[in-house]
Design an enzyme around this catalytic site. Structure first.
Site, PDB file in Angstrom:
ATOM      1  N   ARG A 112       0.845  -1.206   0.000  1.00 22.79           N
ATOM      2  CA  ARG A 112       0.000   0.000   0.000  1.00 22.79           C
ATOM      3  C   ARG A 112       0.875   1.249   0.000  1.00 22.79           C
ATOM      4  NH1 ARG A 112       2.640   2.076   3.245  1.00 22.79           N
ATOM      5  NH2 ARG A 112       2.693   1.801   5.505  1.00 22.79           N
ATOM      6  N   HIS A 123       1.564   8.020  11.155  1.00 23.74           N
ATOM      7  CA  HIS A 123       1.722   7.818  12.602  1.00 23.74           C
ATOM      8  C   HIS A 123       0.441   8.211  13.346  1.00 23.74           C
ATOM      9  CE1 HIS A 123       5.961   6.596  12.722  1.00 23.74           C
ATOM     10  NE2 HIS A 123       6.111   7.400  11.676  1.00 23.74           N
ATOM     11  N   ASP A 174      -2.333   6.036  12.976  1.00 23.17           N
ATOM     12  CA  ASP A 174      -3.151   4.817  13.169  1.00 23.17           C
ATOM     13  C   ASP A 174      -3.064   4.283  14.590  1.00 23.17           C
ATOM     14  OD1 ASP A 174      -0.553   3.842  12.722  1.00 23.17           O
ATOM     15  OD2 ASP A 174      -1.184   2.239  11.351  1.00 23.17           O
ATOM     16  N   GLY A 208      11.139  -3.061   3.355  1.00 17.17           N
ATOM     17  CA  GLY A 208      11.583  -1.941   4.176  1.00 17.17           C
ATOM     18  C   GLY A 208      11.506  -0.616   3.447  1.00 17.17           C
ATOM     19  N   SER A 244       4.873  -1.329   2.768  1.00 13.13           N
ATOM     20  CA  SER A 244       4.245  -2.403   3.516  1.00 13.13           C
ATOM     21  C   SER A 244       4.394  -3.785   2.898  1.00 13.13           C
ATOM     22  CB  SER A 244       2.779  -2.083   3.778  1.00 13.13           C
ATOM     23  OG  SER A 244       2.416  -2.750   4.946  1.00 13.13           O
ATOM     24  N   SER A 245       5.635  -4.148   2.657  1.00 13.40           N
ATOM     25  CA  SER A 245       5.901  -5.531   2.273  1.00 13.40           C
ATOM     26  C   SER A 245       5.489  -6.456   3.409  1.00 13.40           C
ATOM     27  CB  SER A 245       7.382  -5.724   1.937  1.00 13.40           C
ATOM     28  OG  SER A 245       8.193  -5.549   3.084  1.00 13.40           O
ATOM     29  N   ASP A 286      -1.817  -0.843   7.665  1.00 16.91           N
ATOM     30  CA  ASP A 286      -1.240  -1.616   6.562  1.00 16.91           C
ATOM     31  C   ASP A 286      -2.034  -2.888   6.281  1.00 16.91           C
ATOM     32  OD1 ASP A 286       0.577   0.355   6.935  1.00 16.91           O
ATOM     33  OD2 ASP A 286       2.243  -0.942   7.515  1.00 16.91           O
ATOM     34  N   TYR A 336      10.515   3.627  16.245  1.00 16.23           N
ATOM     35  CA  TYR A 336       9.058   3.483  16.107  1.00 16.23           C
ATOM     36  C   TYR A 336       8.392   3.253  17.471  1.00 16.23           C
ATOM     37  CZ  TYR A 336       4.662   1.983  13.914  1.00 16.23           C
ATOM     38  OH  TYR A 336       3.353   1.862  13.541  1.00 16.23           O
TER      39      TYR A 336
HETATM   40  P1  ADP Z   1       7.840  -2.459   4.956  1.00 12.15           P
HETATM   41  O1  ADP Z   1       6.645  -3.158   5.466  1.00 12.15           O
HETATM   42  O2  ADP Z   1       7.685  -0.988   4.887  1.00 12.15           O
HETATM   43  O3  ADP Z   1       8.340  -3.019   3.676  1.00 12.15           O
HETATM   44  P2  ADP Z   1       8.986  -3.585   7.347  1.00 12.15           P
HETATM   45  O4  ADP Z   1      10.268  -3.335   8.060  1.00 12.15           O
HETATM   46  O5  ADP Z   1       7.722  -3.395   8.083  1.00 12.15           O
HETATM   47  O6  ADP Z   1       9.018  -2.701   6.017  1.00 12.15           O
HETATM   48  O7  ADP Z   1       8.962  -5.070   6.800  1.00 12.15           O
HETATM   49  C1  ADP Z   1      10.028  -5.578   6.047  1.00 12.15           C
HETATM   50  C2  ADP Z   1      10.353  -6.986   6.513  1.00 12.15           C
HETATM   51  O8  ADP Z   1       9.259  -7.871   6.151  1.00 12.15           O
HETATM   52  C3  ADP Z   1      11.559  -7.584   5.803  1.00 12.15           C
HETATM   53  O9  ADP Z   1      12.775  -7.214   6.423  1.00 12.15           O
HETATM   54  C4  ADP Z   1      11.274  -9.069   5.919  1.00 12.15           C
HETATM   55  O10 ADP Z   1      11.631  -9.553   7.199  1.00 12.15           O
HETATM   56  C5  ADP Z   1       9.756  -9.138   5.803  1.00 12.15           C
HETATM   57  N1  ADP Z   1       9.335  -9.406   4.406  1.00 12.15           N
HETATM   58  C6  ADP Z   1       8.510  -8.667   3.667  1.00 12.15           C
HETATM   59  N2  ADP Z   1       8.332  -9.210   2.439  1.00 12.15           N
HETATM   60  C7  ADP Z   1       9.059 -10.336   2.414  1.00 12.15           C
HETATM   61  C8  ADP Z   1       9.304 -11.340   1.430  1.00 12.15           C
HETATM   62  N3  ADP Z   1       8.761 -11.300   0.229  1.00 12.15           N
HETATM   63  N4  ADP Z   1      10.135 -12.356   1.767  1.00 12.15           N
HETATM   64  C9  ADP Z   1      10.696 -12.420   2.989  1.00 12.15           C
HETATM   65  N5  ADP Z   1      10.499 -11.500   3.933  1.00 12.15           N
HETATM   66  C10 ADP Z   1       9.706 -10.467   3.670  1.00 12.15           C
HETATM   67 MG    MG Z   2       5.854  -2.936   7.425  1.00 12.17          MG
END
Ligand code: ADP
Ligand code: MG
Length: 408
Positions: free
Chosen positions: A37, A44, A46, A136, A140-141, A186, A236
């Protein structure tokens, strides 16, 4: 021009190939995905029970996999991250005990979702993850991974399908297993985002109203500073604690209930840092509801002005921006046809989001690419703005939210 990110079918194909390589010639039975997203405004807020205005992205995490006969779980990620192994093996507890977090750290997101899944127990499985959401990067991965995994578990053993509870379970997973005390935004938008809309989420009532974003003359540009944040670091949680502290001094349950008048009246009881943190949150909540109204009216200039005010507040009062993000915002604002720009996500790196006229997209990207964000003594891969994502809102690039994708 913006480089196209791999689409869902390419990601599924890549994950399937890895699945077959790792597990033999069997093809996976299931494929699901969930979006990352971008937050347009409301940063900050939520975890202060306020409002946020994110939209789901066409950048997604996919999970492919199959049920196995025992209790064993194997998960492989195709995404490169640090030096961690990309494969994890563990057994699902049969005695009701907890799945403890451990290494590799990325697997904690998976374990957390398993722990908080609302229809336990699930059978053993093998799965492969592939994602086009930068890790990262403030897009919001993490939530897209949690929600995709939750959706995968729903395919193995259905729960009652409640979407809000799904988002809450994924948030709990991030709290308990990844150690990030995040708000609900997220996970909520990853589960409930709608095509052609941003989502105004009331993080207290968990009600959401879709705000149409369907003007083909409008583009949203996401630019990755490539500075990686680490939300499980101390900043955070510190911000979160400062807000709770401010609310308690104001005698409120949360800063959602506080006004600027309350804050000014209590100023001599607050230290300067606490005052500034609280002021950001109180004003940002107000800005977010005003921005949603402006968007509904098509008042993009007004919306853009609020975005810049939001950025300045995050930089000066909340202190979660960084030089690269500030420079990206300043550069974007120099281009004619740009309405507004701001850092997006938790901060300390990650991406900026920019709202602009569609006809200004090429010159905006070119102008931003002229920036050299590397400091002379810095050899890290900080600059490289080579992958901006531009979403033509109303056009074919616009965001889509996919829940369960398909059975492959
Ligand atoms: P954001 O959500 O902004 O990308 P975060 O620090 O909240 O950053 O989350 C990133 C973490 O989520 C990565 O360091 C990893 O541990 C995990 N992650 C997210 N996507 C994957 C993926 N496709 N494979 C493995 N780990 C993932
Ligand atoms: Mg995240």
């Amino acid at each position: 021009m913006a480089a196209p990110s791999p689409g869902v079918s390419e990601l599924v194909a890549a994950a399937r190939r890895v699945y077959v390589q790792v597990f033999g010639d069997e093809a996976p039975q299931l494929a699901v995905c969930a979006p990352g997203r971008v937050n347009l405004i409301g940063e900050h807020t939520d975890y202060n029970q306020g409002f946020v205005l994110p939209m789901a992205l066409p950048l997604v995490t996919v999970v492919v996999g199959s049920q196995t006969s025992g209790q064993d779980v194997t998960v492989v990620t195709t995404t490169e991250d640090a030096d961690e192994p990309r494969r994890v093996d563990f057994s699902l507890p049969t005695d009701g005990s907890q799945l403890s977090p451990g290494l590799p750290s990325w697997a904690n997101y998976v374990k957390g979702v398993l722990q908080h899944y609302r229809a336990p127990p699930v059978p053993g499985f093998r799965a492969v993850i592939a994602s086009s959401v930068p890790l990262g990067g403030g897009l919001s991965s993490s939530a897209s991974l949690e929600v995709a995994f939750y959706t995968f578990l729903q395919q193995l053993k259905p729960d009652n399908g409640d979407k809000v509870l799904k988002a809450v379970a994924c948030q709990q997973a991030e709290h308990s297993h990844a150690g990030v005390p995040c708000g609900i935004m997220d996970q909520f938008v990853s589960v409930l985002g709608r095509e052609g809309h941003a989502l105004l989420i009331d993080c207290r009532s968990l009600e959401a109203s879709p705000v149409p974003l369907a003007d083909p003359g409008l583009v949203i540009l996401i630019t990755n500073s490539n500075v990686k944040h680490s939300l499980s670091g101390s900043e955070y949680p510190t911000r979160r604690r400062q807000c709770e502290h401010a609310a308690s001094i104001l005698g409120k349950d949360s800063l959602r209930d506080a006004t600027m008048k309350d804050l000014e009246e209590a100023r001599d009881r607050l230290d300067d840092v606490t005052y500034r943190r609280a002021r950001h949150v109180i004003e940002e909540i107000e800005r977010t509801t005003c921005a949603a109204e402006a968007l509904k009216r098509g008042a993009f200039k007004e919306f853009g002005k609020l975005m810049v005010e939001s950025h300045n507040s995050l930089r000066d009062l909340y202190e979660v921006s960084c030089r690269e993000l500030d420079e990206l915002v300043s550069a974007a604002m120099e281009v004619e046809g740009v309405y507004g720009s701001r850092m997006t996500g938790g901060g300390f790196g990650g991406c900026t989001v920019t709202l602009l006229q569609a006809q200004a997209i090429d010159r905006t990207i070119l102008h931003i690419q002229m920036l050299n964000l590397n400091s002379p003594d810095d050899n890290s891969n900080r600059n490289s703005l080579q992958d901006p994502v531009s979403l033509n809102v109303g056009g074919e690039l616009y965001t889509t939210t996919l829940d369960t994708l398909t059975r492959c």
